[in-house]
Design a protein around this motif. Sequence first.
Motif, mmCIF file in Angstrom:
data_model
loop_
_atom_site.group_PDB
_atom_site.id
_atom_site.type_symbol
_atom_site.label_atom_id
_atom_site.label_comp_id
_atom_site.label_asym_id
_atom_site.label_seq_id
_atom_site.Cartn_x
_atom_site.Cartn_y
_atom_site.Cartn_z
ATOM 1 N N VAL A 181 0.901 -1.199 0.010
ATOM 2 C CA VAL A 181 -0.057 0.098 0.001
ATOM 3 C C VAL A 181 1.015 1.110 0.178
ATOM 4 C CG1 VAL A 181 -1.827 1.212 1.031
ATOM 5 C CG2 VAL A 181 -1.851 -1.207 1.022
ATOM 6 N N GLY A 182 1.703 1.317 1.254
ATOM 7 C CA GLY A 182 2.575 2.623 1.049
ATOM 8 C C GLY A 182 2.139 3.614 1.807
ATOM 9 N N ILE A 183 2.905 4.812 2.131
ATOM 10 C CA ILE A 183 2.286 5.875 2.870
ATOM 11 C C ILE A 183 2.971 7.264 2.069
ATOM 12 C CG2 ILE A 183 1.926 4.981 4.884
ATOM 13 C CD1 ILE A 183 4.413 6.182 5.569
ATOM 14 N N GLY A 184 2.367 8.440 2.037
ATOM 15 C CA GLY A 184 2.932 9.520 1.393
ATOM 16 C C GLY A 184 2.725 9.637 -0.156
ATOM 17 N N GLU A 185 3.447 10.658 -0.559
ATOM 18 C CA GLU A 185 3.384 11.109 -2.075
ATOM 19 C C GLU A 185 4.017 9.787 -2.676
ATOM 20 O OE1 GLU A 185 1.667 13.966 -3.459
ATOM 21 O OE2 GLU A 185 0.849 13.585 -1.411
ATOM 22 N N GLY A 186 3.292 9.577 -4.132
ATOM 23 C CA GLY A 186 3.926 8.489 -4.915
ATOM 24 C C GLY A 186 3.888 7.129 -4.481
ATOM 25 N N ARG A 187 2.853 6.758 -3.637
ATOM 26 C CA ARG A 187 2.783 5.208 -2.930
ATOM 27 C C ARG A 187 2.015 4.629 -3.900
ATOM 28 N NH1 ARG A 187 -0.746 8.790 -0.933
ATOM 29 N NH2 ARG A 187 -3.064 8.208 -0.729
ATOM 30 N N PRO A 188 2.103 3.359 -4.105
ATOM 31 C CA PRO A 188 1.334 2.500 -5.128
ATOM 32 C C PRO A 188 -0.065 2.494 -4.953
ATOM 33 C CG PRO A 188 3.266 1.077 -3.977
ATOM 34 C CD PRO A 188 3.207 2.494 -3.228
ATOM 35 N N ASP A 189 -0.590 2.715 -3.683
ATOM 36 C CA ASP A 189 -1.949 3.007 -3.330
ATOM 37 C C ASP A 189 -2.424 4.355 -3.670
ATOM 38 O OD1 ASP A 189 -4.580 1.512 -3.093
ATOM 39 O OD2 ASP A 189 -4.387 2.336 -0.889
ATOM 40 N N SER A 190 -1.867 5.063 -4.396
ATOM 41 C CA SER A 190 -2.228 6.587 -4.754
ATOM 42 C C SER A 190 -3.588 6.434 -5.459
ATOM 43 C CB SER A 190 -1.280 7.161 -5.451
ATOM 44 O OG SER A 190 -1.943 8.365 -5.845
ATOM 45 N N LYS A 191 -4.454 7.408 -4.985
ATOM 46 C CA LYS A 191 -6.176 7.359 -5.783
ATOM 47 C C LYS A 191 -5.790 7.892 -6.984
ATOM 48 C CE LYS A 191 -8.571 8.130 -1.418
ATOM 49 N NZ LYS A 191 -9.456 8.810 -0.665
ATOM 50 N N LYS A 192 -4.791 8.491 -7.534
ATOM 51 C CA LYS A 192 -4.730 9.425 -8.619
ATOM 52 C C LYS A 192 -3.743 8.792 -9.624
ATOM 53 C CE LYS A 192 -6.143 13.684 -6.910
ATOM 54 N NZ LYS A 192 -5.839 15.271 -6.811
ATOM 55 N N SER A 193 -2.803 7.686 -9.345
ATOM 56 C CA SER A 193 -1.999 7.122 -10.044
ATOM 57 C C SER A 193 -1.618 5.913 -9.503
ATOM 58 C CB SER A 193 -0.817 7.931 -10.592
ATOM 59 O OG SER A 193 0.004 7.991 -9.353
ATOM 60 N N ALA A 194 -0.802 4.973 -10.272
ATOM 61 C CA ALA A 194 -0.067 3.767 -9.721
ATOM 62 C C ALA A 194 1.183 3.968 -9.039
ATOM 63 C CB ALA A 194 0.291 2.947 -10.696
ATOM 64 N N GLY A 195 1.438 5.395 -8.772
ATOM 65 C CA GLY A 195 2.602 5.908 -7.774
ATOM 66 C C GLY A 195 3.667 5.612 -8.486
ATOM 67 N N LEU A 196 4.815 5.958 -7.652
ATOM 68 C CA LEU A 196 6.209 5.950 -8.196
ATOM 69 C C LEU A 196 6.998 4.814 -7.347
ATOM 70 C CD1 LEU A 196 7.073 9.625 -7.943
ATOM 71 C CD2 LEU A 196 6.744 8.386 -10.015
ATOM 72 N N GLY A 197 6.222 3.977 -6.466
ATOM 73 C CA GLY A 197 6.884 2.899 -5.689
ATOM 74 C C GLY A 197 7.459 3.508 -4.386
ATOM 75 N N TYR A 198 7.106 4.825 -4.042
ATOM 76 C CA TYR A 198 7.504 5.463 -2.813
ATOM 77 C C TYR A 198 6.815 4.919 -1.552
ATOM 78 C CZ TYR A 198 10.403 9.039 -5.374
ATOM 79 O OH TYR A 198 11.329 9.612 -6.044
ATOM 80 N N GLY A 199 7.155 5.413 -0.373
ATOM 81 C CA GLY A 199 6.613 5.089 0.853
ATOM 82 C C GLY A 199 6.339 3.628 1.378
ATOM 83 N N LEU A 200 7.223 2.762 0.784
ATOM 84 C CA LEU A 200 7.005 1.383 1.126
ATOM 85 C C LEU A 200 8.026 1.264 2.510
ATOM 86 C CD1 LEU A 200 7.046 -0.449 -2.407
ATOM 87 C CD2 LEU A 200 5.130 0.314 -0.894
ATOM 88 N N PHE A 201 7.726 0.191 3.247
ATOM 89 C CA PHE A 201 8.556 0.020 4.627
ATOM 90 C C PHE A 201 8.270 -1.563 4.774
ATOM 91 C CE2 PHE A 201 4.356 1.645 5.724
ATOM 92 C CZ PHE A 201 3.803 0.838 6.576
ATOM 93 N N VAL A 202 9.340 -2.060 5.744
ATOM 94 C CA VAL A 202 9.135 -3.287 6.206
ATOM 95 C C VAL A 202 9.054 -3.237 7.666
ATOM 96 C CG1 VAL A 202 10.366 -4.254 4.286
ATOM 97 C CG2 VAL A 202 11.623 -3.340 6.204
ATOM 98 N N VAL A 203 8.457 -4.262 8.227
ATOM 99 C CA VAL A 203 8.379 -4.349 9.723
ATOM 100 C C VAL A 203 9.575 -5.026 10.232
ATOM 101 C CG1 VAL A 203 7.153 -5.590 11.638
ATOM 102 C CG2 VAL A 203 5.920 -4.475 9.705
ATOM 103 N N GLU A 204 10.231 -4.448 11.115
ATOM 104 C CA GLU A 204 11.622 -4.995 11.832
ATOM 105 C C GLU A 204 11.489 -5.681 12.972
ATOM 106 O OE1 GLU A 204 14.350 -4.956 10.136
ATOM 107 O OE2 GLU A 204 14.395 -3.439 8.794
ATOM 108 N N THR A 205 10.742 -5.126 13.888
ATOM 109 C CA THR A 205 10.436 -5.951 15.202
ATOM 110 C C THR A 205 9.018 -5.362 15.757
ATOM 111 O OG1 THR A 205 11.417 -3.756 16.315
ATOM 112 C CG2 THR A 205 12.810 -5.865 16.066
ATOM 113 N N ALA A 206 8.469 -6.170 16.763
ATOM 114 C CA ALA A 206 7.102 -5.881 17.048
ATOM 115 C C ALA A 206 7.244 -6.247 18.698
ATOM 116 C CB ALA A 206 5.897 -6.338 16.541
ATOM 117 N N ALA A 207 6.658 -5.738 19.569
ATOM 118 C CA ALA A 207 6.886 -5.779 20.923
ATOM 119 C C ALA A 207 5.494 -5.299 21.722
ATOM 120 C CB ALA A 207 7.925 -5.385 21.691
#
Length: 207
Positions: A181-207
């Motif tokens: 999905v992504g966050i911010g401008e240019g994310r894949p889930d942008s409502k206006k385009s397919a995005g730039l592949g920006y705003g993607l992230f990975v989960v490192e730890t959870a507690a």
Amino acid sequence: MAAASGVIIKAPNIQTLNVRITGKAPYMQHRFSKKAEIMEKQQAGSTSRGKKQRDPRDFEKDFRDAMHTSADGWHGIPAPAIRAALISACRLVGFQMTKAKLSVFVEADGVCVADGTPLVRLDAPEPELCTMAVRNETGVVDIRARPLWREWAATVRLSYDADQFTGADVVNLLSRAGLQVGIGEGRPDSKKSAGLGYGLFVVETAA
């Protein structure tokens, strides 16, 4: 407490997780900073329609105004943006988005000093100024100056209804939000385009 109809309502079972995320693609931000300008035009009424001298474009100011910054000076990711990504990711796993809106939340570390937006603290160096050509709603080409973080991370505090999700469910949902999905401008889930592949992230730890 049992109601007259015999329905029994359980007390909320809200749990909290701290999840560390790391960007796997650049994060670009664009805070809506034209509110004051629009209000001024609306207050001026018909007098605002006359021809006015256009001031030179200050791209450095546009760049600064596009950031979400707390009163303490740190930059942040809008907490609602992360929550929206979580809810959007529910489409991938068959969970009702309307129910997810009532079941998962992102707790803020502070608020934006400019507009009060709840923020999750961004762990990153100062951003670089990035200019891109975009099209306005009228179709006119414009140049936008926005902050871009090539390396970034954050600790996201998630609260969730444990009668709807397990802790593993929430972490996996956030992982899908980060990778699909992504966050911010240019994310894949942008409502206006397919995005730039920006705003993607990975989960490192959870507690």
